[in-house]
Each structure stands twice: as C-alpha cells, then as structure tokens.
Design a protein around this motif. Structure first.
Motif, PDB file in Angstrom:
ATOM      1  N   ALA A 128       0.840  -1.207   0.000  1.00 57.94           N
ATOM      2  CA  ALA A 128       0.000   0.000   0.000  1.00 57.94           C
ATOM      3  C   ALA A 128       0.871   1.253   0.000  1.00 57.94           C
ATOM      4  CB  ALA A 128      -0.907  -0.002   1.227  1.00 57.94           C
ATOM      5  N   ARG A 129       0.441   2.239  -0.751  1.00 59.75           N
ATOM      6  CA  ARG A 129       1.141   3.530  -0.749  1.00 59.75           C
ATOM      7  C   ARG A 129       0.416   4.550   0.118  1.00 59.75           C
ATOM      8  NH1 ARG A 129       3.905   3.816  -6.531  1.00 59.75           N
ATOM      9  NH2 ARG A 129       2.047   4.922  -7.231  1.00 59.75           N
ATOM     10  N   THR A 130      -0.892   4.306   0.306  1.00 59.26           N
ATOM     11  CA  THR A 130      -1.680   5.205   1.156  1.00 59.26           C
ATOM     12  C   THR A 130      -2.566   4.349   2.071  1.00 59.26           C
ATOM     13  OG1 THR A 130      -3.287   5.328  -0.649  1.00 59.26           O
ATOM     14  CG2 THR A 130      -1.764   7.162  -0.455  1.00 59.26           C
ATOM     15  N   VAL A 131      -2.646   4.758   3.319  1.00 62.39           N
ATOM     16  CA  VAL A 131      -3.469   4.011   4.274  1.00 62.39           C
ATOM     17  C   VAL A 131      -4.249   5.002   5.134  1.00 62.39           C
ATOM     18  CG1 VAL A 131      -1.529   3.781   5.913  1.00 62.39           C
ATOM     19  CG2 VAL A 131      -3.439   2.205   6.068  1.00 62.39           C
ATOM     20  N   ALA A 132      -5.520   4.684   5.400  1.00 58.78           N
ATOM     21  CA  ALA A 132      -6.357   5.551   6.241  1.00 58.78           C
ATOM     22  C   ALA A 132      -6.681   4.838   7.548  1.00 58.78           C
ATOM     23  CB  ALA A 132      -7.646   5.908   5.512  1.00 58.78           C
ATOM     24  N   PHE A 133      -6.500   5.564   8.643  1.00 55.45           N
ATOM     25  CA  PHE A 133      -6.783   5.032   9.985  1.00 55.45           C
ATOM     26  C   PHE A 133      -7.960   5.775  10.623  1.00 55.45           C
ATOM     27  CE2 PHE A 133      -2.187   4.171   9.763  1.00 55.45           C
ATOM     28  CZ  PHE A 133      -2.112   2.883  10.291  1.00 55.45           C
ATOM     29  N   PRO A 134      -8.819   5.063  11.331  1.00 58.85           N
ATOM     30  CA  PRO A 134      -9.776   5.740  12.218  1.00 58.85           C
ATOM     31  C   PRO A 134      -9.104   5.906  13.587  1.00 58.85           C
ATOM     32  CG  PRO A 134     -10.222   3.403  12.251  1.00 58.85           C
ATOM     33  CD  PRO A 134      -8.976   3.595  11.400  1.00 58.85           C
ATOM     34  N   ALA A 135      -9.800   6.556  14.509  1.00 61.23           N
ATOM     35  CA  ALA A 135      -9.292   6.663  15.880  1.00 61.23           C
ATOM     36  C   ALA A 135      -9.669   5.365  16.600  1.00 61.23           C
ATOM     37  CB  ALA A 135      -9.898   7.871  16.568  1.00 61.23           C
ATOM     38  N   VAL A 136      -8.821   4.351  16.457  1.00 57.86           N
ATOM     39  CA  VAL A 136      -9.105   3.025  17.015  1.00 57.86           C
ATOM     40  C   VAL A 136      -9.334   3.134  18.532  1.00 57.86           C
ATOM     41  CG1 VAL A 136      -8.190   0.675  17.339  1.00 57.86           C
ATOM     42  CG2 VAL A 136      -7.665   1.950  15.223  1.00 57.86           C
ATOM     43  N   SER A 137     -10.338   2.465  19.017  1.00 56.04           N
ATOM     44  CA  SER A 137     -10.711   2.393  20.449  1.00 56.04           C
ATOM     45  C   SER A 137     -11.350   3.668  21.006  1.00 56.04           C
ATOM     46  CB  SER A 137      -9.524   2.017  21.348  1.00 56.04           C
ATOM     47  OG  SER A 137      -9.182   0.655  21.188  1.00 56.04           O
ATOM     48  N   ALA A 138     -11.464   4.719  20.182  1.00 54.00           N
ATOM     49  CA  ALA A 138     -11.977   5.991  20.715  1.00 54.00           C
ATOM     50  C   ALA A 138     -13.501   6.115  20.627  1.00 54.00           C
ATOM     51  CB  ALA A 138     -11.315   7.166  20.007  1.00 54.00           C
ATOM     52  N   GLY A 139     -14.191   5.035  20.255  1.00 54.17           N
ATOM     53  CA  GLY A 139     -15.651   5.055  20.173  1.00 54.17           C
ATOM     54  C   GLY A 139     -16.249   4.152  21.229  1.00 54.17           C
ATOM     55  N   VAL A 140     -16.858   3.065  20.764  1.00 56.30           N
ATOM     56  CA  VAL A 140     -17.501   2.088  21.656  1.00 56.30           C
ATOM     57  C   VAL A 140     -16.528   1.595  22.746  1.00 56.30           C
ATOM     58  CG1 VAL A 140     -18.540  -0.217  21.730  1.00 56.30           C
ATOM     59  CG2 VAL A 140     -19.095   1.319  19.852  1.00 56.30           C
ATOM     60  N   TYR A 141     -15.246   1.489  22.419  1.00 53.10           N
ATOM     61  CA  TYR A 141     -14.276   0.958  23.382  1.00 53.10           C
ATOM     62  C   TYR A 141     -13.805   1.988  24.412  1.00 53.10           C
ATOM     63  CZ  TYR A 141     -13.987  -3.638  21.124  1.00 53.10           C
ATOM     64  OH  TYR A 141     -14.260  -4.898  20.639  1.00 53.10           O
ATOM     65  N   GLY A 142     -14.330   3.207  24.297  1.00 52.52           N
ATOM     66  CA  GLY A 142     -14.273   4.148  25.412  1.00 52.52           C
ATOM     67  C   GLY A 142     -12.973   4.887  25.678  1.00 52.52           C
ATOM     68  N   TRP A 143     -12.019   4.857  24.745  1.00 50.42           N
ATOM     69  CA  TRP A 143     -10.744   5.519  25.018  1.00 50.42           C
ATOM     70  C   TRP A 143     -10.927   7.028  24.960  1.00 50.42           C
ATOM     71  CZ3 TRP A 143      -7.053   1.623  25.642  1.00 50.42           C
ATOM     72  CH2 TRP A 143      -5.826   2.072  26.145  1.00 50.42           C
ATOM     73  N   PRO A 144     -10.415   7.773  25.953  1.00 50.74           N
ATOM     74  CA  PRO A 144     -10.510   9.234  25.870  1.00 50.74           C
ATOM     75  C   PRO A 144      -9.760   9.724  24.624  1.00 50.74           C
ATOM     76  CG  PRO A 144      -9.843   8.519  28.065  1.00 50.74           C
ATOM     77  CD  PRO A 144      -9.774   7.309  27.197  1.00 50.74           C
ATOM     78  N   PRO A 145     -10.391  10.602  23.839  1.00 49.79           N
ATOM     79  CA  PRO A 145      -9.833  10.979  22.536  1.00 49.79           C
ATOM     80  C   PRO A 145      -8.388  11.495  22.574  1.00 49.79           C
ATOM     81  CG  PRO A 145     -12.061  11.809  22.762  1.00 49.79           C
ATOM     82  CD  PRO A 145     -11.721  11.170  24.060  1.00 49.79           C
ATOM     83  N   ALA A 146      -8.040  12.325  23.560  1.00 49.13           N
ATOM     84  CA  ALA A 146      -6.678  12.886  23.559  1.00 49.13           C
ATOM     85  C   ALA A 146      -5.633  11.791  23.776  1.00 49.13           C
ATOM     86  CB  ALA A 146      -6.540  13.965  24.619  1.00 49.13           C
ATOM     87  N   GLY A 147      -5.938  10.857  24.664  1.00 51.49           N
ATOM     88  CA  GLY A 147      -5.008   9.740  24.907  1.00 51.49           C
ATOM     89  C   GLY A 147      -4.901   8.857  23.677  1.00 51.49           C
TER      90      GLY A 147
END
Ligand code: AR6
Length: 185
Positions: free
Chosen positions: A115-134
């Motif tokens: 892959a030359r380009t990859v897109a990431f979501p904010a893993v664990s920052a939704g249902v799994y409850g991780w505070p966004p800044a951390g």
C-alpha cells in the motif's frame, strides 16, 4: 518519508489503498467504523472474514493484531482489520501498549500489501471508550515513530487519520501540533 495527515470525514469514502477497520475479535462485524465498512463494502468483506475464522483465525483476531481482506465495494483495495483494547484505567499501561500495537501491526500489514496510502480511524476511541486525547497521542506518536524508522518499508507515502466529527478532528490536530508529527514531509 511517510506523510501523516488528518482529515475530518468518513473512512469508507477515502480514496486510499487500504483502510483500517476498528474491528472486534470475532471479525464478523459490529457498529461504528466496523458497521460502516461492512455496510458500504458489501458482503464480500464478511465472506473473507468468515474464511479467516474458518482457517488460521479460528479463535478470532487478538487485541493489538491486524489482518487484511479485500475492500469489496469500497474505493480502497484492502481493509486491514485490527482490534483495539477496551479502555480500562486500572490497566492503562498494558492497554496503551496494545493500542500502539494496532497501529504498528496495521502499518506492517500495509507495507506487506504494498500500500502507498493508508487511512486510519481513531481506534478504540468510540464504543471501546478511550478518551480521545489519549487515543490521539498513542495513534500519532506510534505512526510517527514507526514510519520514521530507517528500516521501515519505504513505499508508504501517506498515513491519513480520518476523524469522524469536528471534535475528534480538533483533538488530533492539537495533539499533532504538540507532537510535531503531522504535516511532516
Ligand atoms: N469513519 C471514520 N470514523 C468513524 C466512522 C466512520 N465512518 N464511524 C465512527 N467513527 P468505533 P472502537 C469514529 O466505535 O472504539 C464496533 O462495534 C468514532 O466516532 O468504531 O475501536 C466493533 O465491532 C470513533 O472516534 O471503534 C467493536 O466491537 C472511532 O471511529 C467496537 O465497535 C472509533 O469508534 C470497536 O470500538
């Protein structure tokens, strides 16, 4: 050198080679990003996930690991499924390491795929409850560290964080500024 970029938007609409899915161990779908990817990507992704479960991932995908399938009807070519840790303050250190592992393993799989380009979501920052800044600090810090390593496969041109909603986008923007990791050429 891999550029790290931030956009506010929907990961299923990204014109990239690979999109990362914030999946769960079952690999058989869920809500949030996972739900959106399966909905828009069509049944082919789920079929491949079922095949993975029937072969080398009989017990599911472990937290912190990553595995690729086709992207079905999405504009991307591949979906890289990873399983983030559920946030638990009592086990912060161990779980932060697992979240970092999601990004490390997803990048490893992306390079393996070419892959030359990859897109990431904010893993664990939704249902799994991780505070966004951390979550942002671990996400941006890990991707910056991995891609800056001289031994890292040189083919990856862009790692794009696709943040859902203005608030999450702004958190990532602030953390990126703090770490000096975004907008890097
Ligand atoms: N594009 C980009 N980001 C999105 C999208 C989208 N289409 N939809 C949601 N987000 P989550 P997790 C954001 O819950 O916390 C599933 O049921 C969302 O606002 O998708 O890792 C799985 O099957 C948040 O900032 O993933 C698992 O069981 C971020 O993506 C569990 O949820 C991650 O939210 C995984 O939970």
């Amino acid at each position: 050198m891999t550029r790290i970029t931030l956009v506010e938007g929907d990961i299923t609409e990204q014109q990239v080679d690979a999109v990362v899915n914030a999946a769960n161990s079952s690999l058989l779908g869920g809500g949030g990003v996972d739900g959106a990817i399966h909905r828009k990507g069509g049944p082919q992704i789920l079929e491949e996930c079922r095949r993975l479960r029937a072969s080398q991932y009989g017990r599911g995908l472990r937290t912190g690991q990553a595995v690729a399938t086709t992207a079905g009807d999405l504009p991307a070519r591949w979906v890289i499924h990873t399983v983030g840790p559920v946030y638990l303050v009592e086990e912060y250190g161990e779980r932060a390491e697992l979240l970092a592992s999601c990004y490390r393993e997803s990048l490893r799989v992306a390079v393996e795929l070419g892959a030359r380009t990859v897109a990431f979501p904010a893993v664990s920052a939704g249902v799994y409850g991780w505070p966004p800044a951390g979550a942002a600090r671990i996400a941006l810090g890990t991707v910056a560290e991995v891609t800056a390593d001289p031994g890292f496969g040189g083919g990856l041109e862009e790692a794009r964080f696709v943040l859902f909603g203005r608030e999450t986008y702004e958190v990532f923007e602030d953390v990126g500024r703090e770490l000096g990791s975004t907008g890097r050429e």
